[in-house]
Design an enzyme around this catalytic site. Structure first.
Site, PDB file in Angstrom:
ATOM      1  CG  ASN A  12      -2.206   0.908   1.208  1.00  0.00           C
ATOM      2  OD1 ASN A  12      -2.446   1.376   0.007  1.00  0.00           O
ATOM      3  ND2 ASN A  12      -2.789   1.015   2.093  1.00  0.00           N
ATOM      4  CG  HIS A  71     -11.703  -3.183  10.289  1.00  0.00           C
ATOM      5  ND1 HIS A  71     -10.782  -2.670   9.811  1.00  0.00           N
ATOM      6  CD2 HIS A  71     -11.107  -4.436  10.551  1.00  0.00           C
ATOM      7  CE1 HIS A  71      -9.647  -3.245   9.756  1.00  0.00           C
ATOM      8  NE2 HIS A  71      -9.813  -4.422  10.207  1.00  0.00           N
ATOM      9  NE  ARG A 118      -9.817  -2.130  13.707  1.00  0.00           N
ATOM     10  CZ  ARG A 118      -8.977  -1.614  12.724  1.00  0.00           C
ATOM     11  NH1 ARG A 118      -7.768  -1.923  12.337  1.00  0.00           N
ATOM     12  NH2 ARG A 118      -9.412  -0.561  12.084  1.00  0.00           N
ATOM     13  CE1 TYR A 120      -5.743   2.161  10.579  1.00  0.00           C
ATOM     14  CE2 TYR A 120      -6.426   1.396  12.794  1.00  0.00           C
ATOM     15  CZ  TYR A 120      -6.272   1.222  11.537  1.00  0.00           C
ATOM     16  OH  TYR A 120      -6.256  -0.034  10.995  1.00  0.00           O
ATOM     17  CG  ASP A 158      -4.786  -1.559  14.821  1.00  0.00           C
ATOM     18  OD1 ASP A 158      -3.718  -1.561  15.452  1.00  0.00           O
ATOM     19  OD2 ASP A 158      -4.771  -1.850  13.675  1.00  0.00           O
ATOM     20  CG  HIS A 165      -2.549   1.857  12.958  1.00  0.00           C
ATOM     21  ND1 HIS A 165      -1.714   2.688  11.928  1.00  0.00           N
ATOM     22  CD2 HIS A 165      -3.059   0.990  12.083  1.00  0.00           C
ATOM     23  CE1 HIS A 165      -1.787   2.238  10.879  1.00  0.00           C
ATOM     24  NE2 HIS A 165      -2.720   1.396  10.897  1.00  0.00           N
ATOM     25  CD  GLU A 198      -3.883  -4.962  14.619  1.00  0.00           C
ATOM     26  OE1 GLU A 198      -5.296  -5.328  14.830  1.00  0.00           O
ATOM     27  OE2 GLU A 198      -3.339  -4.472  13.618  1.00  0.00           O
ATOM     28  CD  GLU A 211      -1.024  -3.808  10.552  1.00  0.00           C
ATOM     29  OE1 GLU A 211      -1.907  -4.345  10.980  1.00  0.00           O
ATOM     30  OE2 GLU A 211      -1.007  -2.508  10.058  1.00  0.00           O
ATOM     31  NE  ARG A 227      -2.705  -7.333  13.015  1.00  0.00           N
ATOM     32  CZ  ARG A 227      -3.636  -7.484  12.115  1.00  0.00           C
ATOM     33  NH1 ARG A 227      -4.354  -8.510  11.939  1.00  0.00           N
ATOM     34  NH2 ARG A 227      -3.861  -6.538  11.221  1.00  0.00           N
ATOM     35  CG  HIS A 244      -2.581  -6.898   7.603  1.00  0.00           C
ATOM     36  ND1 HIS A 244      -1.587  -6.393   6.769  1.00  0.00           N
ATOM     37  CD2 HIS A 244      -3.483  -5.872   7.834  1.00  0.00           C
ATOM     38  CE1 HIS A 244      -2.092  -4.846   6.509  1.00  0.00           C
ATOM     39  NE2 HIS A 244      -3.058  -4.969   7.246  1.00  0.00           N
ATOM     40  CG  ASP A 276      -3.785  -2.262   2.604  1.00  0.00           C
ATOM     41  OD1 ASP A 276      -4.595  -2.193   3.492  1.00  0.00           O
ATOM     42  OD2 ASP A 276      -2.878  -2.603   2.970  1.00  0.00           O
ATOM     43  CD  GLU A 284      -7.241  -6.537   9.495  1.00  0.00           C
ATOM     44  OE1 GLU A 284      -6.131  -7.058   9.256  1.00  0.00           O
ATOM     45  OE2 GLU A 284      -7.391  -5.363   9.591  1.00  0.00           O
ATOM     46  CD1 TRP A 335      -1.897   7.563  10.410  1.00  0.00           C
ATOM     47  CD2 TRP A 335      -1.579   5.647   9.225  1.00  0.00           C
ATOM     48  NE1 TRP A 335      -3.095   7.119   9.730  1.00  0.00           N
ATOM     49  CE2 TRP A 335      -2.934   5.967   9.337  1.00  0.00           C
ATOM     50  CE3 TRP A 335      -0.962   4.720   8.559  1.00  0.00           C
ATOM     51  CZ2 TRP A 335      -3.900   4.972   8.656  1.00  0.00           C
ATOM     52  CZ3 TRP A 335      -1.552   3.737   8.121  1.00  0.00           C
ATOM     53  CH2 TRP A 335      -3.196   3.874   7.965  1.00  0.00           C
TER      54      TRP A 335
HETATM   55  C1  GCO Z   1      -5.308  -3.445  10.070  1.00  0.00           C
HETATM   56  C2  GCO Z   1      -4.102  -2.483   9.703  1.00  0.00           C
HETATM   57  C3  GCO Z   1      -4.308  -1.765   8.417  1.00  0.00           C
HETATM   58  C4  GCO Z   1      -3.381  -0.906   7.844  1.00  0.00           C
HETATM   59  C5  GCO Z   1      -3.244  -0.818   6.465  1.00  0.00           C
HETATM   60  C6  GCO Z   1      -2.106  -0.085   5.989  1.00  0.00           C
HETATM   61  O1  GCO Z   1      -5.108  -3.603  11.182  1.00  0.00           O
HETATM   62  O2  GCO Z   1      -5.916  -3.770   9.263  1.00  0.00           O
HETATM   63  O3  GCO Z   1      -3.710  -1.595  10.781  1.00  0.00           O
HETATM   64  O4  GCO Z   1      -5.677  -0.813   8.788  1.00  0.00           O
HETATM   65  O5  GCO Z   1      -3.333   0.558   8.356  1.00  0.00           O
HETATM   66  O6  GCO Z   1      -3.269  -2.037   6.127  1.00  0.00           O
HETATM   67  O7  GCO Z   1      -1.897  -0.270   4.357  1.00  0.00           O
HETATM   68 MG    MG Z   2      -3.558  -3.175  12.084  1.00  0.00          MG
END
Ligand code: GCO
Ligand code: MG
Length: 402
Positions: free
Chosen positions: A37, A122, A147, A159, A210, A212, A236, A262, A283, A312, A316, A339, A402
């Site tokens: 991505n 999600h 989630r 996020y 998550d 993140h 996560e 991930e 992940r 993961h 994407d 996921e 991020w």
């Molecule tokens: C998740 C991830 C995604 C990522 C994304 C980045 O747990 O699914 O954190 O949301 O942000 O895959 O490309």
């Molecule tokens: Mg994640």
């Protein structure tokens, strides 16, 4: 079974995907996902300019040997671009091999270890009430694991929370979106969210969250402790994943289960976390961690340390990756959860697939191989669009994860 043709297909049916298609001299074709991505064209070039010239005439049955040839042969090992490119070749070769034998891929990986795989969806909302409503919609659709992410009072964008209802896609066209972040506001808010969710939905539903990659180890330890009464399925990416030692500190303070990986692309990213039993779920995923061949090794190593998988599976990752993950999940013993974010309708049209969702579980289907095809004519109608993931800054402007 010699590889006679190889091509890279870049398309954007709702978002960008890079797909490798290999075809053997006897006409069997296989697909591999090569999507990274925000850096898609780097992998497309790695494949087109450096890998494809090496594949012509190779025996498609020599999957492990091809993996080692591309990994050791490059001299420059690991890294997301390299490992995503290798993953795509690996997936396509497993697809071809299973198709040549007329079996779904999971049969080649040792057969099914379970009837179907548990997935999580999600749910995101701008406020706690909106998040409650979103979780409730998932439960109505049959999900057993959800989630939950919510907007944080005082912060513009968070996020996991989309601007509109529907699919959350963080990547934006042409330039990255800039978001603002405050760990203090977040830490004060999240326990309230999960207190409410448990109150609304009771103890039966699996709740995940998550972070993140945004906290320091001690902040993450505090959050893990604060969330203990709400017994999450997992917390996560509590801290940026490149420092495994950070997890040691978190682990000393909380029994909230931890998931990470991930962004991992190699077994070497995972080994310390596994050996020291610093996490509960891994992940790492088929497209970014070297394909099915490498992910199996990672999962087997994890099994030694009682760590389960939680691959993961954001949008994407293309339907090719999702199918590969489902075959993998069905076959390995130490599967935990998968996921699942349904793809946009245009993506599903470009990638017709055999996998299916039912009552919170998924099955890869019994079509030979991965059970996913690509409609190249339709793909051509959706040309690549440059897109970037967001960047995140603290309230004083400092660049943050991020
Ligand atoms: C998740 C991830 C995604 C990522 C994304 C980045 O747990 O699914 O954190 O949301 O942000 O895959 O490309
Ligand atoms: Mg994640």
């Amino acid at each position: 079974m010699k590889i006679a043709d190889a091509k890279v297909i870049v398309c954007s049916p709702g978002r960008n995907f890079v797909t490798l298609k290999l075809t053997t001299a006897d006409g069997i074709s296989g697909l591999g996902d090569a999507t990274l991505n925000g850096r898609e064209l780097a992998v497309a070039s790695y494949l087109n300019d450096h890998v494809l010239p090496l594949l012509a005439g190779r025996d498609a049955r020599r999957i492990e040997d091809t993996w080692q040839y591309l990994y050791k042969g490059a001299y420059w090992r690991r890294g997301p671009v390299t490992m995503t490119a290798i993953a795509a070749v690996d997936m396509a070769l497993w697809d071809i091999r299973a198709k040549s034998l007329g079996v779904p891929l999971y049969e080649l990986l040792g057969g099914a270890s379970r009837e179907a795989v548990l997935v999580y969806g999600h749910a995101g909302g701008a406020t706690i009430d909106d998040t409650v409503a979103a979780v409730s919609r998932f439960l109505q659709q049959g999900y057993q694991a959800v989630r939950a992410q919510s907007g944080i009072p005082g912060l513009d964008a968070t996020y996991g929370v989309g601007k509109a209802k529907g699919v959350y896609e963080p990547a934006t066209k042409d330039a990255p979106q800039e978001t603002a972040w405050s760990s203090a506001m977040y830490l004060n808010f999240v326990p309230e969210l999960f207190a409410r969710l448990r109150k609304e939905f009771g103890p039966g539903v699996h709740l995940l969250h998550d972070v993140h990659h945004r906290l320091t180890p001690i902040e993450a330890a505090r959050l893990g402790q604060a969330l203990e009464p709400y017994h999450l399925f997992w917390l996560e990416d509590p801290v940026p994943a490149e420092l495994p030692d950070g997890f040691r500190l978190i682990r000393q303070h909380t029994t909230t289960p931890l998931a990470v990986g991930e962004v991992f692309n190699s077994i070497y990213d995972c080994q310390q976390l596994l050996r020291e039993q610093l996490i509960d779920y891994l992940r790492a995923t088929v497209v970014h961690a070297g394909g099915i061949s490498h992910l199996r090794k990672i999962a087997h190593l994890a099994e030694l340390f009682h760590v389960r998988t939680g691959c993961h599976g954001a949008t994407d990752l293309s339907p090719v990756s999702l199918a590969a993950a489902l075959h993998f999940d069905l076959s390995i013993h130490n599967f935990g959860i998968q996921e699942y974010m349904p793809h946009a309708a245009a993506t599903d049209e470009v990638f017709p697939h055999a996998y299916r969702f039912r009552e919170g579980m998924m099955h890869p289907g019994d079509a030979p191989g991965l059970g996913v095809e690509i409609d190249e004519a339709k793909a051509a109608a959706f040309p690549y669009q440059r897109a970037y993931l967001p960047v995140n800054r603290l309230l004083d402007g400092t660049l943050h994860s991020w």
